[in-house]
Design a protein around this motif. Structure first.
Motif, PDB file in Angstrom:
ATOM      1  N   GLY A   6      -3.802  -9.954  -1.986  1.00 54.49           N
ATOM      2  CA  GLY A   6      -4.065  -9.212  -3.142  1.00 54.49           C
ATOM      3  C   GLY A   6      -2.807  -8.476  -3.933  1.00 54.49           C
ATOM      4  N   HIS A   7      -2.717  -8.806  -5.031  1.00 48.01           N
ATOM      5  CA  HIS A   7      -1.523  -7.969  -6.015  1.00 48.01           C
ATOM      6  C   HIS A   7      -1.954  -7.202  -7.008  1.00 48.01           C
ATOM      7  N   MET A   8      -1.198  -6.319  -7.109  1.00 48.08           N
ATOM      8  CA  MET A   8      -1.394  -5.252  -7.870  1.00 48.08           C
ATOM      9  C   MET A   8      -0.121  -4.664  -8.645  1.00 48.08           C
ATOM     10  N   MET A   9      -0.491  -4.238  -9.914  1.00 50.51           N
ATOM     11  CA  MET A   9       0.846  -3.715 -10.320  1.00 50.51           C
ATOM     12  C   MET A   9       0.606  -2.264 -11.253  1.00 50.51           C
ATOM     13  N   SER A  10       1.407  -1.500 -11.063  1.00 46.94           N
ATOM     14  CA  SER A  10       1.206   0.010 -11.379  1.00 46.94           C
ATOM     15  C   SER A  10       2.281   0.636 -12.047  1.00 46.94           C
ATOM     16  N   SER A  11       2.112   1.322 -12.989  1.00 50.26           N
ATOM     17  CA  SER A  11       3.366   2.201 -13.718  1.00 50.26           C
ATOM     18  C   SER A  11       3.179   3.588 -13.553  1.00 50.26           C
ATOM     19  N   LEU A  12       2.253   3.925 -12.518  1.00 53.03           N
ATOM     20  CA  LEU A  12       2.243   5.447 -12.016  1.00 53.03           C
ATOM     21  C   LEU A  12       2.853   5.623 -10.644  1.00 53.03           C
ATOM     22  N   HIS A  13       2.729   4.798  -9.875  1.00 53.44           N
ATOM     23  CA  HIS A  13       3.417   4.728  -8.627  1.00 53.44           C
ATOM     24  C   HIS A  13       4.734   4.013  -8.646  1.00 53.44           C
ATOM     25  N   HIS A  14       5.630   4.822  -7.759  1.00 53.71           N
ATOM     26  CA  HIS A  14       7.083   4.346  -7.741  1.00 53.71           C
ATOM     27  C   HIS A  14       7.540   4.234  -6.310  1.00 53.71           C
ATOM     28  N   ASP A  15       6.809   4.327  -5.363  1.00 54.39           N
ATOM     29  CA  ASP A  15       7.313   4.213  -4.039  1.00 54.39           C
ATOM     30  C   ASP A  15       6.428   3.296  -3.015  1.00 54.39           C
ATOM     31  N   ASP A  16       6.826   3.127  -1.816  1.00 57.40           N
ATOM     32  CA  ASP A  16       6.141   2.277  -0.996  1.00 57.40           C
ATOM     33  C   ASP A  16       4.975   3.020  -0.145  1.00 57.40           C
ATOM     34  N   GLU A  17       4.348   4.196  -0.506  1.00 59.31           N
ATOM     35  CA  GLU A  17       3.778   4.907   0.084  1.00 59.31           C
ATOM     36  C   GLU A  17       2.385   4.262   0.804  1.00 59.31           C
ATOM     37  N   VAL A  18       2.105   4.456   1.867  1.00 53.78           N
ATOM     38  CA  VAL A  18       0.770   3.724   2.487  1.00 53.78           C
ATOM     39  C   VAL A  18      -0.190   4.856   2.742  1.00 53.78           C
ATOM     40  N   ASP A  19      -1.499   4.728   2.208  1.00 57.62           N
ATOM     41  CA  ASP A  19      -2.395   5.891   2.226  1.00 57.62           C
ATOM     42  C   ASP A  19      -2.546   6.108   3.827  1.00 57.62           C
ATOM     43  N   PRO A  20      -2.404   7.171   4.205  1.00 57.34           N
ATOM     44  CA  PRO A  20      -2.753   7.576   5.645  1.00 57.34           C
ATOM     45  C   PRO A  20      -4.335   7.803   6.006  1.00 57.34           C
ATOM     46  N   GLU A  21      -5.060   7.860   4.900  1.00 57.21           N
ATOM     47  CA  GLU A  21      -6.621   7.797   5.264  1.00 57.21           C
ATOM     48  C   GLU A  21      -7.167   6.660   5.415  1.00 57.21           C
ATOM     49  N   SER A  22      -6.340   5.705   5.052  1.00 60.38           N
ATOM     50  CA  SER A  22      -7.022   4.125   5.252  1.00 60.38           C
ATOM     51  C   SER A  22      -6.884   3.860   6.695  1.00 60.38           C
ATOM     52  N   GLY A  23      -6.450   4.434   7.745  1.00 63.65           N
ATOM     53  CA  GLY A  23      -6.208   4.252   8.896  1.00 63.65           C
ATOM     54  C   GLY A  23      -5.535   2.706   9.179  1.00 63.65           C
ATOM     55  N   ASP A  24      -6.332   2.127  10.198  1.00 64.41           N
ATOM     56  CA  ASP A  24      -5.926   0.773  10.454  1.00 64.41           C
ATOM     57  C   ASP A  24      -5.623  -0.153   9.391  1.00 64.41           C
ATOM     58  N   GLN A  25      -6.494  -0.042   8.276  1.00 65.70           N
ATOM     59  CA  GLN A  25      -6.112  -0.752   7.252  1.00 65.70           C
ATOM     60  C   GLN A  25      -4.847  -1.004   6.591  1.00 65.70           C
ATOM     61  N   ARG A  26      -4.345   0.185   6.601  1.00 60.28           N
ATOM     62  CA  ARG A  26      -2.680   0.419   6.226  1.00 60.28           C
ATOM     63  C   ARG A  26      -2.814   0.125   4.511  1.00 60.28           C
ATOM     64  N   LYS A  27      -3.686   0.408   4.065  1.00 66.30           N
ATOM     65  CA  LYS A  27      -3.736   0.036   2.511  1.00 66.30           C
ATOM     66  C   LYS A  27      -2.673   0.907   1.730  1.00 66.30           C
ATOM     67  N   PRO A  28      -1.958   0.327   0.827  1.00 66.00           N
ATOM     68  CA  PRO A  28      -0.809   0.945  -0.229  1.00 66.00           C
ATOM     69  C   PRO A  28      -1.848   1.983  -1.180  1.00 66.00           C
ATOM     70  N   SER A  29      -1.190   3.118  -1.397  1.00 63.48           N
ATOM     71  CA  SER A  29      -1.651   4.017  -2.249  1.00 63.48           C
ATOM     72  C   SER A  29      -2.190   3.481  -3.291  1.00 63.48           C
TER      73      SER A  29
END
Length: 264
Positions: free
Chosen positions: A81-104
């Protein structure tokens, strides 16, 4: 790009080559922002464009520009999956996603995307659009759909109404349409050329009392106002408007409905 007619040393350029060129330009811009080169994309055997190394599952690759961030996330094998954002400007991974390691970027989109789906569903339920090939009219219909949804939300918030009630939005849209028509309806009800039953229905819609037929006044025998005096023709009939005495020779007959309309 030159065709074979202008330069015989080159073959004819087809659509696939043009698309590939544009794809390379986009990829070059993406990887240049991440300080990578196109050589990282080229396969070892030279058969096509692919990632040099096989990415593991639940991994993410970020690309950054001045105001844009692009992320590529692999949730499962053979799925990317590809996604583009003008709000986020870092490579943060959401810690609440657990083992999924989904980007914020992806988790933020998942938390807000339902709003678009709900609006589309509400617009399709009571859709005002009509088949039309003129795009300004299509845009106008879309604006009406969204205006009806927004006004319904404001109405519920201002009146503290719960959404559990059935047919709430249907009744609101009905009242909204009638309120927009009210001024035009009031002008139409005063038009004497509209049939009496329609005018009666308009009075009912406006919650106004329906006017009844004018009462008939008893008359005494009088001489016709249009006959010569030597005829001395007496009559009990009179003009509906000016109340002048008229005989049957000088009278024009009207039905009760037309008489009531003319008097309103």
């Amino acid at each position: 790009m030159e065709s074979s007619t202008s330069n015989p040393s080159y073959g004819a350029t087809n659509k696939a080559e043009i698309k590939a060129l544009f794809g390379l330009l986009f990829l070059a811009g993406l990887f240049r922002s991440g300080r990578k080169s196109l050589i990282d994309l080229w396969s070892n055997d030279g058969t096509g464009i692919e990632f040099k190394t096989i990415r593991e599952e639940k991994s993410s690759v970020f690309g950054f520009q001045k105001d844009i961030t692009i992320v590529s996330y692999i949730p499962k094998p053979r799925k990317c999956g590809h996604m583009m954002s003008s709000l986020h400007h870092d490579d943060e991974v959401d810690p609440e996603s657990g083992d999924q390691r989904k980007p914020s970027i992806i988790t933020f989109y998942n938390s807000t995307k339902s709003g678009v789906d709900v609006v589309d569903k509400l617009a399709r339920t009571y859709d005002v659009t009509r088949n039309c090939k003129r795009w300004p009219l299509t845009v106008f219909f879309s604006m009406l759909n969204h205006a009806g949804i927004n006004s319904f939300i404001v109405y519920m918030l201002n009146n503290s109404i719960e959404r559990k009630k059935t047919n709430l939005r249907k009744n609101f849209i009905k009242q909204l349409g009638l309120s927009l028509l009210e001024d035009h309806i009031r002008k139409r009800k005063d038009n004497p050329h509209i049939p009496r039953n329609i005018r009666r229905r308009v009075h009912e819609m406006l919650h106004e009392e329906v006017p009844g037929p004018p009462p008939k006044q008893p008359r005494r025998s009088q001489r016709c106002s249009f006959c010569p005096r030597n005829k001395d023709r007496k009559t009990l009939n009179g003009c509906f408007k000016c109340n002048a005495a008229i005989c049957k020779e000088h009278a024009n007959l009207m039905c009760q409905n037309c008489t009531d309309l003319d008097n309103e």
